[in-house]
Scaffold this motif. Sequence first.
Motif, mmCIF file in Angstrom:
data_model
loop_
_atom_site.group_PDB
_atom_site.id
_atom_site.type_symbol
_atom_site.label_atom_id
_atom_site.label_comp_id
_atom_site.label_asym_id
_atom_site.label_seq_id
_atom_site.Cartn_x
_atom_site.Cartn_y
_atom_site.Cartn_z
ATOM 1 N N LEU A 47 0.837 -1.196 0.000
ATOM 2 C CA LEU A 47 0.000 0.000 0.000
ATOM 3 C C LEU A 47 0.875 1.250 0.000
ATOM 4 O O LEU A 47 0.576 2.226 -0.687
ATOM 5 N N ARG A 48 1.948 1.236 0.739
ATOM 6 C CA ARG A 48 2.864 2.388 0.775
ATOM 7 C C ARG A 48 3.473 2.643 -0.599
ATOM 8 O O ARG A 48 3.588 3.792 -1.023
ATOM 9 N N HIS A 49 3.843 1.586 -1.305
ATOM 10 C CA HIS A 49 4.379 1.738 -2.661
ATOM 11 C C HIS A 49 3.327 2.380 -3.572
ATOM 12 O O HIS A 49 3.623 3.281 -4.358
ATOM 13 N N TRP A 50 2.086 1.910 -3.465
ATOM 14 C CA TRP A 50 0.998 2.476 -4.252
ATOM 15 C C TRP A 50 0.815 3.967 -3.930
ATOM 16 O O TRP A 50 0.644 4.779 -4.834
ATOM 17 N N GLU A 51 0.850 4.328 -2.646
ATOM 18 C CA GLU A 51 0.693 5.734 -2.239
ATOM 19 C C GLU A 51 1.774 6.613 -2.846
ATOM 20 O O GLU A 51 1.487 7.706 -3.354
ATOM 21 N N LEU A 52 3.009 6.167 -2.802
ATOM 22 C CA LEU A 52 4.113 6.947 -3.362
ATOM 23 C C LEU A 52 3.982 7.101 -4.875
ATOM 24 O O LEU A 52 4.180 8.193 -5.418
ATOM 25 N N GLU A 53 3.651 6.005 -5.543
ATOM 26 C CA GLU A 53 3.491 6.067 -7.002
ATOM 27 C C GLU A 53 2.297 6.935 -7.393
ATOM 28 O O GLU A 53 2.356 7.675 -8.379
ATOM 29 N N LEU A 54 1.208 6.862 -6.633
ATOM 30 C CA LEU A 54 0.040 7.689 -6.911
ATOM 31 C C LEU A 54 0.377 9.166 -6.745
ATOM 32 O O LEU A 54 -0.003 9.999 -7.573
ATOM 33 N N TYR A 55 1.104 9.500 -5.693
ATOM 34 C CA TYR A 55 1.533 10.885 -5.480
ATOM 35 C C TYR A 55 2.350 11.377 -6.676
ATOM 36 O O TYR A 55 2.115 12.471 -7.192
ATOM 37 N N ASP A 56 3.288 10.562 -7.150
ATOM 38 C CA ASP A 56 4.100 10.934 -8.308
ATOM 39 C C ASP A 56 3.241 11.094 -9.561
ATOM 40 O O ASP A 56 3.434 12.019 -10.349
ATOM 41 N N TYR A 57 2.291 10.171 -9.755
ATOM 42 C CA TYR A 57 1.430 10.234 -10.941
ATOM 43 C C TYR A 57 0.573 11.499 -10.936
ATOM 44 O O TYR A 57 0.470 12.187 -11.949
ATOM 45 N N VAL A 58 -0.038 11.811 -9.805
ATOM 46 C CA VAL A 58 -0.888 13.003 -9.717
ATOM 47 C C VAL A 58 -0.060 14.258 -9.951
ATOM 48 O O VAL A 58 -0.490 15.177 -10.653
ATOM 49 N N ASN A 59 1.150 14.307 -9.407
ATOM 50 C CA ASN A 59 2.046 15.435 -9.643
ATOM 51 C C ASN A 59 2.361 15.555 -11.130
ATOM 52 O O ASN A 59 2.272 16.638 -11.713
#
Length: 87
Positions: A47-59
């Motif tokens: 889940l933490r990996h998903w959160e980090l990747e999602l943050y990068d994608y939204v940015n």
Amino acid sequence: MIDGLLKMFEIGRSVSIKGCRYDNAVAEATYKIMKTEFVNQMSFQSLRHWELELYDYVNWFNQHRIHGTLGYMTPIQYRHVALKKVV
């Protein structure tokens, strides 16, 4: 609580008409783009990996990805142009 905040700021609820196919069109289009460009292209170890990747994608989506419907600008560029017109 939500009703109190809406009333305090004099905001009316958006209530859709039953069966209106355009109500969620923007949200559904955004979800489709996210699934195509982000979710289906990756595999997440946690889940933490998903959160980090999602943050990068939204940015990336807001700061770097150009959008045809916004005159081939990023959402951030479009917002700055729109705010300049208002002021």
